[in-house]
Design a protein around this motif. Sequence first.
Motif, short mmCIF file in Angstrom:
data_model
loop_
_atom_site.label_atom_id
_atom_site.label_comp_id
_atom_site.label_asym_id
_atom_site.label_seq_id
_atom_site.Cartn_x
_atom_site.Cartn_y
_atom_site.Cartn_z
N LEU A 20 7.94 -2.60 0.88
CA LEU A 20 6.52 -2.31 1.12
C LEU A 20 6.35 -1.42 2.34
O LEU A 20 5.53 -0.49 2.34
N LEU A 24 4.51 2.12 2.45
CA LEU A 24 3.27 2.27 3.22
C LEU A 24 3.37 3.25 4.37
O LEU A 24 2.35 3.84 4.76
N ASN A 25 4.54 3.48 4.94
CA ASN A 25 4.64 4.43 6.05
C ASN A 25 4.23 5.84 5.65
O ASN A 25 3.44 6.47 6.36
N ILE A 27 2.27 6.67 3.28
CA ILE A 27 0.83 6.60 2.99
C ILE A 27 0.04 6.64 4.29
O ILE A 27 -0.99 7.32 4.39
N ALA A 28 0.52 5.93 5.31
CA ALA A 28 -0.15 5.95 6.62
C ALA A 28 -0.12 7.36 7.21
O ALA A 28 -1.11 7.80 7.81
N GLN A 40 -7.79 2.85 7.84
CA GLN A 40 -6.57 2.17 8.31
C GLN A 40 -6.91 1.01 9.24
O GLN A 40 -6.28 -0.05 9.16
N LEU A 75 0.03 -7.82 3.19
CA LEU A 75 0.25 -6.38 3.03
C LEU A 75 -0.15 -5.91 1.64
O LEU A 75 -0.80 -4.88 1.48
N THR A 76 0.24 -6.69 0.64
CA THR A 76 -0.08 -6.32 -0.74
C THR A 76 -1.58 -6.29 -0.98
O THR A 76 -2.11 -5.33 -1.55
N SER A 79 -3.36 -3.77 2.12
CA SER A 79 -2.91 -2.39 2.36
C SER A 79 -2.49 -1.69 1.07
O SER A 79 -2.94 -0.59 0.80
N VAL A 80 -1.64 -2.33 0.28
CA VAL A 80 -1.16 -1.68 -0.94
C VAL A 80 -2.29 -1.48 -1.92
O VAL A 80 -2.51 -0.37 -2.43
N SER A 83 -4.80 1.13 -0.84
CA SER A 83 -4.15 2.44 -0.83
C SER A 83 -4.04 3.03 -2.23
O SER A 83 -4.14 4.25 -2.40
#
Length: 93
Positions: A20, A24-25, A27-28, A40, A75-76, A79-80, A83
């Motif tokens: 993950l 995500l990095n 994407i950030a 964010q 996170l899922t 953030s995921v 995103s």
Amino acid sequence: DTTLPLSLSLLLGMGTWAILFAILNPIAILMNSRGTIKAQAIMGTAMATLKIPLSIALVKWIGIPGAIWGTVIALTLCSVAPSLALVPRLLRR
């Protein structure tokens, strides 16, 4: 004894978190380059708000692996999932 028992659940959780994190990095970085800092900040705040009580509850329920699984779940969800909706719009800009 100061060794940490490495259960399969802990190793799977850490592996899932690493995947993950690797997703995500970039994407950030994309979000930063497109100026979506507010999104964010909202996702990070939501993640922390969910992660802390979830990790505490999971540690009480399943032990040490609960901490990383609380992080993976937060996170899922925070953030995921957002995103997946946001990135296609950012790429069209």
